[in-house]
Scaffold this motif. Structure first.
Motif, PDB file in Angstrom:
ATOM      1  N   MET A   1      17.470  17.598 -11.468  1.00 33.04           N
ATOM      2  CA  MET A   1      18.487  18.301 -10.719  1.00 33.04           C
ATOM      3  C   MET A   1      19.119  19.353 -11.639  1.00 33.04           C
ATOM      4  O   MET A   1      19.399  19.079 -12.797  1.00 33.04           O
ATOM      5  CB  MET A   1      19.538  17.286 -10.244  1.00 33.04           C
ATOM      6  N   SER A   2      19.349  20.535 -11.106  1.00 29.89           N
ATOM      7  CA  SER A   2      19.884  21.623 -11.927  1.00 29.89           C
ATOM      8  C   SER A   2      21.349  21.377 -12.292  1.00 29.89           C
ATOM      9  O   SER A   2      22.061  20.636 -11.612  1.00 29.89           O
ATOM     10  CB  SER A   2      19.763  22.955 -11.178  1.00 29.89           C
ATOM     11  N   GLN A   3      21.786  22.032 -13.367  1.00 26.38           N
ATOM     12  CA  GLN A   3      23.181  21.931 -13.797  1.00 26.38           C
ATOM     13  C   GLN A   3      24.127  22.432 -12.705  1.00 26.38           C
ATOM     14  O   GLN A   3      25.186  21.866 -12.486  1.00 26.38           O
ATOM     15  CB  GLN A   3      23.390  22.724 -15.087  1.00 26.38           C
ATOM     16  N   GLU A   4      23.718  23.502 -12.013  1.00 23.02           N
ATOM     17  CA  GLU A   4      24.558  24.042 -10.937  1.00 23.02           C
ATOM     18  C   GLU A   4      24.694  23.053  -9.787  1.00 23.02           C
ATOM     19  O   GLU A   4      25.755  22.909  -9.196  1.00 23.02           O
ATOM     20  CB  GLU A   4      24.013  25.383 -10.442  1.00 23.02           C
ATOM     21  N   GLU A   5      23.610  22.365  -9.454  1.00 25.14           N
ATOM     22  CA  GLU A   5      23.664  21.371  -8.377  1.00 25.14           C
ATOM     23  C   GLU A   5      24.540  20.187  -8.796  1.00 25.14           C
ATOM     24  O   GLU A   5      25.328  19.660  -7.995  1.00 25.14           O
ATOM     25  CB  GLU A   5      22.259  20.893  -8.004  1.00 25.14           C
ATOM     26  N   LEU A   6      24.430  19.764 -10.042  1.00 24.00           N
ATOM     27  CA  LEU A   6      25.285  18.683 -10.537  1.00 24.00           C
ATOM     28  C   LEU A   6      26.746  19.094 -10.505  1.00 24.00           C
ATOM     29  O   LEU A   6      27.617  18.317 -10.103  1.00 24.00           O
ATOM     30  CB  LEU A   6      24.868  18.272 -11.949  1.00 24.00           C
ATOM     31  N   LYS A   7      27.037  20.321 -10.903  1.00 21.45           N
ATOM     32  CA  LYS A   7      28.408  20.817 -10.869  1.00 21.45           C
ATOM     33  C   LYS A   7      28.926  20.855  -9.438  1.00 21.45           C
ATOM     34  O   LYS A   7      30.059  20.468  -9.162  1.00 21.45           O
ATOM     35  CB  LYS A   7      28.479  22.206 -11.505  1.00 21.45           C
ATOM     36  N   ASN A 129      25.806   6.377  -9.207  1.00 21.55           N
ATOM     37  CA  ASN A 129      25.566   5.764  -7.903  1.00 21.55           C
ATOM     38  C   ASN A 129      25.211   6.826  -6.865  1.00 21.55           C
ATOM     39  O   ASN A 129      25.598   6.743  -5.715  1.00 21.55           O
ATOM     40  CB  ASN A 129      26.792   4.960  -7.455  1.00 21.55           C
ATOM     41  N   ASN A 130      24.463   7.825  -7.286  1.00 22.23           N
ATOM     42  CA  ASN A 130      24.107   8.949  -6.436  1.00 22.23           C
ATOM     43  C   ASN A 130      22.816   8.632  -5.693  1.00 22.23           C
ATOM     44  O   ASN A 130      21.730   8.826  -6.223  1.00 22.23           O
ATOM     45  CB  ASN A 130      23.957  10.218  -7.279  1.00 22.23           C
ATOM     46  N   GLU A 131      22.948   8.103  -4.486  1.00 20.55           N
ATOM     47  CA  GLU A 131      21.808   7.754  -3.639  1.00 20.55           C
ATOM     48  C   GLU A 131      20.847   6.811  -4.342  1.00 20.55           C
ATOM     49  O   GLU A 131      19.629   6.906  -4.193  1.00 20.55           O
ATOM     50  CB  GLU A 131      21.097   9.028  -3.179  1.00 20.55           C
ATOM     51  N   GLY A 132      21.376   5.893  -5.126  1.00 19.11           N
ATOM     52  CA  GLY A 132      20.558   4.896  -5.795  1.00 19.11           C
ATOM     53  C   GLY A 132      19.826   5.391  -7.019  1.00 19.11           C
ATOM     54  O   GLY A 132      19.110   4.632  -7.669  1.00 19.11           O
ATOM     55  N   GLY A 133      19.988   6.667  -7.351  1.00 17.77           N
ATOM     56  CA  GLY A 133      19.291   7.228  -8.504  1.00 17.77           C
ATOM     57  C   GLY A 133      20.018   6.918  -9.801  1.00 17.77           C
ATOM     58  O   GLY A 133      21.127   6.391  -9.816  1.00 17.77           O
ATOM     59  N   PRO A 134      19.398   7.276 -10.918  1.00 16.95           N
ATOM     60  CA  PRO A 134      20.041   7.041 -12.221  1.00 16.95           C
ATOM     61  C   PRO A 134      21.223   7.986 -12.399  1.00 16.95           C
ATOM     62  O   PRO A 134      21.324   9.017 -11.735  1.00 16.95           O
ATOM     63  CB  PRO A 134      18.924   7.370 -13.213  1.00 16.95           C
ATOM     64  N   PRO A 135      22.141   7.663 -13.310  1.00 13.51           N
ATOM     65  CA  PRO A 135      23.263   8.564 -13.579  1.00 13.51           C
ATOM     66  C   PRO A 135      22.764   9.948 -13.986  1.00 13.51           C
ATOM     67  O   PRO A 135      21.749  10.072 -14.667  1.00 13.51           O
ATOM     68  CB  PRO A 135      23.985   7.889 -14.749  1.00 13.51           C
ATOM     69  N   GLN A 136      23.476  10.947 -13.532  1.00 11.01           N
ATOM     70  CA  GLN A 136      23.180  12.334 -13.886  1.00 11.01           C
ATOM     71  C   GLN A 136      24.354  12.836 -14.712  1.00 11.01           C
ATOM     72  O   GLN A 136      25.501  12.575 -14.366  1.00 11.01           O
ATOM     73  CB  GLN A 136      23.024  13.192 -12.638  1.00 11.01           C
ATOM     74  N   GLU A 137      24.064  13.572 -15.758  1.00  7.57           N
ATOM     75  CA  GLU A 137      25.106  13.994 -16.667  1.00  7.57           C
ATOM     76  C   GLU A 137      24.957  15.477 -16.971  1.00  7.57           C
ATOM     77  O   GLU A 137      23.845  15.997 -17.051  1.00  7.57           O
ATOM     78  CB  GLU A 137      24.977  13.190 -17.952  1.00  7.57           C
ATOM     79  N   PHE A 138      26.102  16.160 -17.092  1.00 13.99           N
ATOM     80  CA  PHE A 138      26.061  17.534 -17.565  1.00 13.99           C
ATOM     81  C   PHE A 138      27.238  17.811 -18.455  1.00 13.99           C
ATOM     82  O   PHE A 138      28.286  17.178 -18.340  1.00 13.99           O
ATOM     83  CB  PHE A 138      25.941  18.545 -16.409  1.00 13.99           C
TER      84      PHE A 138
END
Length: 141
Positions: A1-7, A129-138
């Motif tokens: 997932m892109s940094q912009e999408e995470l933001k 806890n984003n749709e069961g996926g692993p943590p996303q970090e930026f």
């Protein structure tokens, strides 16, 4: 997932959750409490009294962590963890912008010198806890 999408996702979570947990350091130990948060460009602001232990703690150690989200049974709620640096912000503009009449329990009005904000400037934001996926970090720059 892109940094912009995470933001974008982080802003969505922040914008839809006002109450969260602020953790900072007191006597070399974690100290957590519920607070009300406002945001501007991922910076978080929480109103407090200038003469509280929170302000003393932050002056001694500005490290802070905030949790926002996670309100429904905890099974599928997205939430964020913000790690950053906190400081006292006495901006009159902020005090007027975020003033709420419910604050009269603690302050005489937006001009009350004891009415300040703790500003948390994020360094790292994690979406969990984003749709069961692993943590996303930026990292926030």
């Amino acid at each position: 997932m892109s940094q912009e999408e995470l933001k974008r996702q982080a802003m969505e979570i922040i914008s839809s959750h006002r109450t969260g947990i602020l953790a900072n350091v007191e006597n070399n130990r974690p100290h957590a409490r519920y607070m009300t948060f406002y945001n501007k460009d991922l910076n978080l602001y929480t109103p407090t009294k200038l003469d509280t232990e929170k302000t003393d703690e932050i002056e001694k150690n500005p490290a802070a962590s905030v949790l926002l989200g996670y309100e429904d049974k905890g099974l599928s709620d997205r939430y964020i963890e913000v790690s950053g640096t906190s400081r006292i912000n006495q901006s009159q503009t902020l005090k007027e912008e975020f003033w709420d009449d419910s604050f009269t329990k603690w302050f005489t009005g937006p001009d009350d010198p004891n009415y300040v904000f703790l500003e948390i400037e994020p360094a790292i934001i994690r979406i969990l806890n984003n749709e069961g996926g692993p943590p996303q970090e930026f990292q926030v720059f």
